[in-house]
Design an enzyme around this catalytic site. Sequence first.
Site, PDB file in Angstrom:
ATOM      1  N   LYS A 182       4.027   4.125 -16.300  1.00  0.00           N
ATOM      2  CA  LYS A 182       3.571   3.041 -17.172  1.00  0.00           C
ATOM      3  C   LYS A 182       3.883   1.666 -16.578  1.00  0.00           C
ATOM      4  O   LYS A 182       3.397   0.652 -17.081  1.00  0.00           O
ATOM      5  CB  LYS A 182       4.193   3.184 -18.562  1.00  0.00           C
ATOM      6  CG  LYS A 182       3.593   4.355 -19.337  1.00  0.00           C
ATOM      7  CD  LYS A 182       4.143   4.475 -20.745  1.00  0.00           C
ATOM      8  CE  LYS A 182       3.459   5.623 -21.483  1.00  0.00           C
ATOM      9  NZ  LYS A 182       3.991   5.805 -22.861  1.00  0.00           N
ATOM     10  N   HIS A 207      -1.100   7.265 -16.236  1.00  0.00           N
ATOM     11  CA  HIS A 207       0.317   7.000 -15.967  1.00  0.00           C
ATOM     12  C   HIS A 207       1.031   8.224 -15.410  1.00  0.00           C
ATOM     13  O   HIS A 207       2.015   8.087 -14.680  1.00  0.00           O
ATOM     14  CB  HIS A 207       1.035   6.478 -17.227  1.00  0.00           C
ATOM     15  CG  HIS A 207       1.419   7.533 -18.216  1.00  0.00           C
ATOM     16  ND1 HIS A 207       0.570   7.984 -19.200  1.00  0.00           N
ATOM     17  CD2 HIS A 207       2.580   8.226 -18.378  1.00  0.00           C
ATOM     18  CE1 HIS A 207       1.187   8.902 -19.929  1.00  0.00           C
ATOM     19  NE2 HIS A 207       2.408   9.071 -19.454  1.00  0.00           N
ATOM     20  N   HIS A 231       3.804  16.375 -17.485  1.00  0.00           N
ATOM     21  CA  HIS A 231       4.422  16.372 -18.809  1.00  0.00           C
ATOM     22  C   HIS A 231       3.431  16.184 -19.951  1.00  0.00           C
ATOM     23  O   HIS A 231       3.808  16.323 -21.123  1.00  0.00           O
ATOM     24  CB  HIS A 231       5.558  15.333 -18.887  1.00  0.00           C
ATOM     25  CG  HIS A 231       5.106  13.902 -18.984  1.00  0.00           C
ATOM     26  ND1 HIS A 231       4.770  13.139 -17.885  1.00  0.00           N
ATOM     27  CD2 HIS A 231       4.969  13.084 -20.055  1.00  0.00           C
ATOM     28  CE1 HIS A 231       4.446  11.928 -18.265  1.00  0.00           C
ATOM     29  NE2 HIS A 231       4.552  11.859 -19.586  1.00  0.00           N
ATOM     30  N   HIS A 232       2.164  15.892 -19.644  1.00  0.00           N
ATOM     31  CA  HIS A 232       1.128  15.835 -20.684  1.00  0.00           C
ATOM     32  C   HIS A 232       0.152  17.012 -20.595  1.00  0.00           C
ATOM     33  O   HIS A 232      -0.880  17.006 -21.264  1.00  0.00           O
ATOM     34  CB  HIS A 232       0.359  14.516 -20.616  1.00  0.00           C
ATOM     35  CG  HIS A 232       1.067  13.366 -21.270  1.00  0.00           C
ATOM     36  ND1 HIS A 232       1.241  13.267 -22.634  1.00  0.00           N
ATOM     37  CD2 HIS A 232       1.686  12.290 -20.736  1.00  0.00           C
ATOM     38  CE1 HIS A 232       1.900  12.165 -22.921  1.00  0.00           C
ATOM     39  NE2 HIS A 232       2.193  11.555 -21.779  1.00  0.00           N
ATOM     40  N   ASP A 260       8.750  14.853 -25.448  1.00  0.00           N
ATOM     41  CA  ASP A 260       7.982  13.619 -25.321  1.00  0.00           C
ATOM     42  C   ASP A 260       7.164  13.376 -26.585  1.00  0.00           C
ATOM     43  O   ASP A 260       7.174  12.277 -27.147  1.00  0.00           O
ATOM     44  CB  ASP A 260       7.059  13.716 -24.098  1.00  0.00           C
ATOM     45  CG  ASP A 260       6.203  12.473 -23.910  1.00  0.00           C
ATOM     46  OD1 ASP A 260       6.770  11.383 -23.787  1.00  0.00           O
ATOM     47  OD2 ASP A 260       4.963  12.608 -23.890  1.00  0.00           O
TER      48      ASP A 260
END
Length: 318
Positions: A182, A207, A231-232, A260
């Site tokens: 980010k 990001h 992580h997404h 998260d």
Amino acid sequence: MEKGFRLVMQMNGFNIYNNEDNIVSYENNAGIFRLLVEDEDIEVFESNINAGKSIICQPYESKDAINVLIILEGKLFYTNERKYVEAGSRITFKNLKETHHLSVIEKTKLIMIRNSKHFTSQASRTDKVYDLIHQIQEKDNYTEDHCNNTGNLAVQIATMMKLSETQIENILHAGKIHDVGKLEIPEDILNKPNKLTSEEYELIKKHSQYGYDIVMKETNDLSLAKIVLDHHERLDGSGYPNGLKGDEVSIESRIMAVVDSFDAMISNRPYKKPISVHSALEDLRKHSGTWYDDQVVSILTDIINFTVNSSNLDTKKP
């Protein structure tokens, strides 16, 4: 003493050193760490650790080596047995079979004595991570807080799952910098008070890749970078950036995905109000098995329920 400067101390004979005579010291957002004594088979160091950080005690550093932690000030939470450790306590460990985790509840000062030498390698890796965290803080205080919260929760879950020492250490560090990408996103988009346009959302989604690139450039650590990248991702393939499915998503990234999302839901942001801890857990359970790993969601729920019940206060509930 300046970070990275190494003082050579003479251990033979009778020696007196002043408080500022450290062999080497590191200061970062985690705290201040000072190596006080180092000889062939012993080291003594002082750690002044800020609240919200983690301490992990690993099998590799305890193989045939006694480790003693003397808690001088502060308060810790011992994840493995879910109990608090306060000033005046002493902790010893040797020949561990699994990782043990301590969460720093209040700013803590401790002395560690061990007949093994790992301080410099551990501190230098941590220092690289916190250099990145410092950059995050300068751009967006929320992102730093969010990374700290998720990193601490992630390593608690990894400890409860009895993952390997390498996996837990990677989760500890990757959790703290998972949103470092980010830094490449304009602040007016990061802090936009209303709904993002589709173009802005697509930029935000980048990001993860930006984070991977930054971590590789700054640390050349693929294990950390891969967790940041993934992580997404979601188990059903609906995540980003690569639409990974099922076992293509590592357990480290599955843990990060859950914590998260959880912290994002209970946090206040310009574009949304927080929801209660209970509602956030319900949302995770709703998508458990499709987006999120069932076991990870279950363990997070246990950790949060214990924390809330032990304090009798849901501090994030609006």
